[in-house]
Structure formats: C-alpha cells, structure tokens
Design a protein around this motif. Structure first.
Motif, PDB file in Angstrom:
ATOM      1  N   THR A 159     -13.215  -2.736   2.695  1.00  0.00           N
ATOM      2  CA  THR A 159     -13.101  -4.055   3.275  1.00  0.00           C
ATOM      3  C   THR A 159     -14.033  -4.749   4.085  1.00  0.00           C
ATOM      4  N   GLU A 176      -7.535  -6.092   8.627  1.00  0.00           N
ATOM      5  CA  GLU A 176      -8.089  -6.466   7.347  1.00  0.00           C
ATOM      6  C   GLU A 176      -7.911  -8.117   7.300  1.00  0.00           C
ATOM      7  N   GLN A 177      -6.939  -8.637   7.780  1.00  0.00           N
ATOM      8  CA  GLN A 177      -6.744 -10.200   7.760  1.00  0.00           C
ATOM      9  C   GLN A 177      -7.805 -10.886   8.895  1.00  0.00           C
ATOM     10  N   GLN A 222     -11.337 -10.818   7.168  1.00  0.00           N
ATOM     11  CA  GLN A 222     -11.261 -11.881   6.254  1.00  0.00           C
ATOM     12  C   GLN A 222     -11.381 -13.298   6.954  1.00  0.00           C
ATOM     13  N   GLN A 252      -3.419  -3.435   8.240  1.00  0.00           N
ATOM     14  CA  GLN A 252      -2.995  -4.672   7.581  1.00  0.00           C
ATOM     15  C   GLN A 252      -3.624  -5.850   8.259  1.00  0.00           C
ATOM     16  N   GLN A 256     -10.571   2.868   2.909  1.00  0.00           N
ATOM     17  CA  GLN A 256     -10.203   1.466   2.623  1.00  0.00           C
ATOM     18  C   GLN A 256     -10.572   0.549   3.604  1.00  0.00           C
ATOM     19  N   GLN A 279     -16.774  -5.558   1.630  1.00  0.00           N
ATOM     20  CA  GLN A 279     -16.324  -6.619   0.663  1.00  0.00           C
ATOM     21  C   GLN A 279     -16.738  -8.164   1.408  1.00  0.00           C
ATOM     22  N   HIS A 280     -16.496  -8.137   2.855  1.00  0.00           N
ATOM     23  CA  HIS A 280     -16.615  -9.338   3.408  1.00  0.00           C
ATOM     24  C   HIS A 280     -17.780  -9.450   4.255  1.00  0.00           C
TER      25      HIS A 280
END
Length: 460
Positions: free
Chosen positions: A131, A91-92, A95, A88, A127, A134-135
C-alpha cells in the motif's frame, strides 16, 4: 574531530534538571486543538508545490506483552486479529494523505515504530508495504534509510528475511538489560541468544545499520550488573547504541505502577552506571553523538556530526531533517514545513474518525518567527554542541545578544561553571558539558517557564 566527552560529577549535580528532549521545538507539549486536518491539508499542498522529499513514520501500537517501564502509545493484546481493522484505517489514512502529494516526492526515510511492528503477520506486513509503495514514491535501489523497531522475542530469521525483501535496511532492537532479575522486574524476559540470532541474521542479510536500545535506572539494576550487560552488547558490535535514562513517572504511565519504587537504583548508582557505560563505549571506539546516543565513527550519524550536517526531529537524530516528516497511525506526529500536528492518541477515536474518510488530526501548532529562530538555535546546540551567532543573525536578521539579552546572564553563569565557552562569536558546549546539552538548550526555550517540569525526564 569533536572533543571527547568529559565526566564532571559536580557540574552534573548542578545542571541535572528535568526538561524536554528537544526532538522538536516547540515541543509536543505545546500542540493544541486549534490546529486540525485543514491545516495539515494546506501544509501538504505546500510540500507538494516545493516538491520536498519525505520521511514517513508508521506507528504500529500493538504488543503481545507489557513491559512495565514503557511510556509508548501501545495496545497490549494477545489477539492478533486486533491488527486487521487498524490496518484497514491506516491504509485509508495513507490514501487520504498521499493524494495531496506529488508522486515525484521521494521517500528518503521510512521508520516503523510502536508498540511492536513485528506484531503484524508476514501477510499484513507485505500488504502494508504494498500500500505504501502504491501511494508513495518509495526508493527501490536500497538508497533510502528504511528502518523498523524489533522486539527480539517477536521475530526470527524468516522475519528478518521478509523485512529485507520488503526494503528495510536498518533495524533497532530493544534489549534494555540482560540481567534476568532486572528482566523479571520489568516483565521482559529476553535471552542474549535471541538478540544475537537477529543481529547475525541482519548482518547476513546485509542490513546497513543495527541499533540496540539499553535503559539504565531500571528496578534491580546495579552498576556491576549493568556493566556486564554493556560488555555483552559491545561484543555484538551494533553500529549504534541508545542508552536511555529510565524516568519513573507512575502518575503518568500506568504500567510503571507495577514497578516497586524501592527496587529502583539510587541516583548515585544511576550516575555510576552512566559513567561506567560512557567509559566502556568510548574504550570500544563508540562516539557520543548526544542525547543518549552513541555510534561507531563510520556510522552516518557520526559522519554527519563531524561534517556539521546532523539534524534532529521527531524521529531523533537524523540525516534527513530537510525532509517533510509525515506521521501515519494512532498518535503519530508530522512535521511539514512550519506545521506540527498529531493524530489522536486513542485507538478507537483514530479508527472511528478515519472510518468517515476524515483525517485523525487532533492537535498541532504552526511555528512563528520566534519559534523558527529558537528552533535553529536549539538544533545547532543539540546536534553540534556549538552555535555561530553570525549564522543565526544573518538567517533571521537579528542582533543575537540583543534578542537574547534576558538569557545572557544564564549563559554567563554556565560559562563560569565550565559548561560552555561564550564569546562575541558564539557558544561552544565544552567536553564536560556535553551530557548536559539539554540544560543549555533550555535557556532558549520560551515556553519552559510556563510548563510543569514534572512532565519531563531529568537530563541524566
């Protein structure tokens, strides 16, 4: 073609010193707390402006079992649920970093290290890669170098299939030693069959490169036993091999305190192991790249060294040294332009910092002109075993001999000893000196005199 490696026991005895491995210069020891997340954000903006390609390193710290020799940043746990809060926060971090970069900056290189990246479940790996995609601009045509470290005890055919599907095309498998007595002494029981199965899977699934890690100098090892391990490994025909010297530093690495020092092979036996390993690998067609690394002649590292384009960074030898390296996860190190920075090495601190939407940068360094100059010198020596003075003089507007006048007597001594050839045009590390390239690099290290050499492993 590069000259062959030559074994010179007398030269090794004289120059087998403790010193850095020079995955960077200045080394990570020089990172300090005055550099933080503000400097990282500034460097990311510079990277974005220059639209430089990227290399991503992802640190997954978890291991189900402890290997007593290990000096990596890791968390030993049987509880697979420990990964969820970490992912978690990871992933922060992804981003927070990615929003300062340009989507056009292609990720040419990706590496998952640890710990044991395959500690993560298939769902978690899917996952995490989703991620990242995606970024960041991950390549979809299999042209990137996307690698992952694998513990053969923690993976099977389905794992390999998943990794290939997710875009990985390189794997590095930890083997260390195949002798059961050695494996028991370091708490890593792993059969040859487990390793062979994953290699067969990797070949069937068309992974582009397979690396195997071996370690010499472990407890209960003998020259005869290690030669048998190397013989079996050669039969597996990996593209690359890393043959590391075990550095017993129990005062720094707690797991090593479980190793009985009386079980460690004597220095002469360690040298015998390395000498025999070099002979075995050379006879099997492997090339010595440098710094414990061997590769088949058609491997990208061997070709890059032949063509003079090989580089070295925190991920080791690479063909992607022109990329900005972004480290993600606990203890991960980034190298962006002239900035080096490292995340907190404490898992709780890393997670707590990111829970407040702050980057976990804990320390770093911004290279000055002298650092850049010495970095270029060390890079050439450690990657290509030679240095052209004129190229350095033109790049940095210096007179080489004048700039390094204090180091010149050391270089002349190395020339007399047959470690290097030295003339007005440059330095060439001779075949007998190849194993001791780190010792030549140390001559140009401006920080080494201030450091405790006990922090480092010996060259051999």
């Amino acid at each position: 073609m590069l000259d062959d490696l030559r074994w010179d026991a007398d030269l090794i005895r004289r120059y087998d010193l403790a010193g850095p491995r020079y995955t960077s210069y200045p080394t990570a020891v020089q990172l300090h707390g005055e550099v933080g997340s503000f400097d990282l954000l500034h460097a990311l903006r510079e990277s974005r402006r220059a639209t430089r390609p990227l290399s991503l390193y992802m640190h997954v710290p978890f291991c189900a079992n402890i290997c007593y020799y290990c000096a990596c940043n890791k968390v030993i746990t049987k509880d697979r649920g420990r990964a969820a809060p970490y992912l978690q926060r990871l992933e922060q971090e992804i981003q927070l970093i990615a929003c300062h970069l340009d989507p056009k900056q292609a990720v040419e290189q990706l590496h998952f290290g640890g710990g044991t990246p395959t500690f993560l479940s298939h769902v978690e790996l899917r996952q995490l890669m989703a991620t990242l995609r995606q970024h960041f601009h991950l390549l979809d045509d299999d042209s990137g170098d996307y690698g992952i470290e694998i513990d053969p005890r923690e993976a099977d055919w389905s794992t390999m299939g998943l990794l290939r599907e997710l875009g990985f095309n390189r794997v590095s498998l930890g083997v260390q030693d195949l002798d059961p007595a050695v494996q028991r002494a370091v708490n890593r029981l792993q059969s040859l069959e487990q390793t062979r199965t994953l290699i067969e899977a990797a070949r069937t699934l068309q992974f582009r490169s397979i690396n195997l890690d071996l370690i010499y100098g472990l407890p209960k090892q003998t020259p005869e036993g290690f030669a048998r391990t190397v013989e079996e490994v050669i039969r597996l025909q990996p593209d690359r091999l890393s043959v590391f010297n075990y550095a017993h530093l129990p005062e720094r690495f707690m797991p090593q305190r479980r190793i009985d020092s009386s079980d460690l092979p004597a220095p002469a036996a360690k040298l015998e192991m390395l000498h025999a390993t070099i002979d075995q690998l050379t006879a099997a067609g492997y090339r010595y790249i440098g710094m414990d690394h061997f590769a088949l002649p058609d491997d990208e590292l061997a070709i890059a060294q032949e063509e003079g384009t090989l580089q070295r960074n925190f991920q080791g030898y690479t063909t992607h040294g022109h990329c900005d390296l972004i480290g993600l996860g606990v203890s991960a190190i980034s190298q962006i332009g002239d900035l080096y920075c490292q995340n907190s090495s404490d898992l709780n601190t890393y997670q707590d910092t990111l829970s407040t939407a702050q980057l976990a940068t804990q320390r770093g360094l911004i290279c000055n002109q002298d650092d850049r100059l010495r970095r270029a010198v060390i890079q050439q020596l450690i990657c290509h075993f030679e240095l052209d003075f004129e190229a350095i003089e033109q790049a940095f507007t210096i007179d080489f001999r004048g700039y390094f006048k204090e180091q010149w007597p050391q270089l002349q001594a190395m020339q007399r000893d047959g470690l290097i050839s030295l003339d007005a045009k440059g330095i060439r590390i001779l075949p007998a000196g190849r194993l001791l390239a780190r010792s030549v690099c140390m001559v140009f290290d401006a920080y080494l005199a201030q450091q405790n050499r006990q922090r480092f492993s010996r060259v051999i």
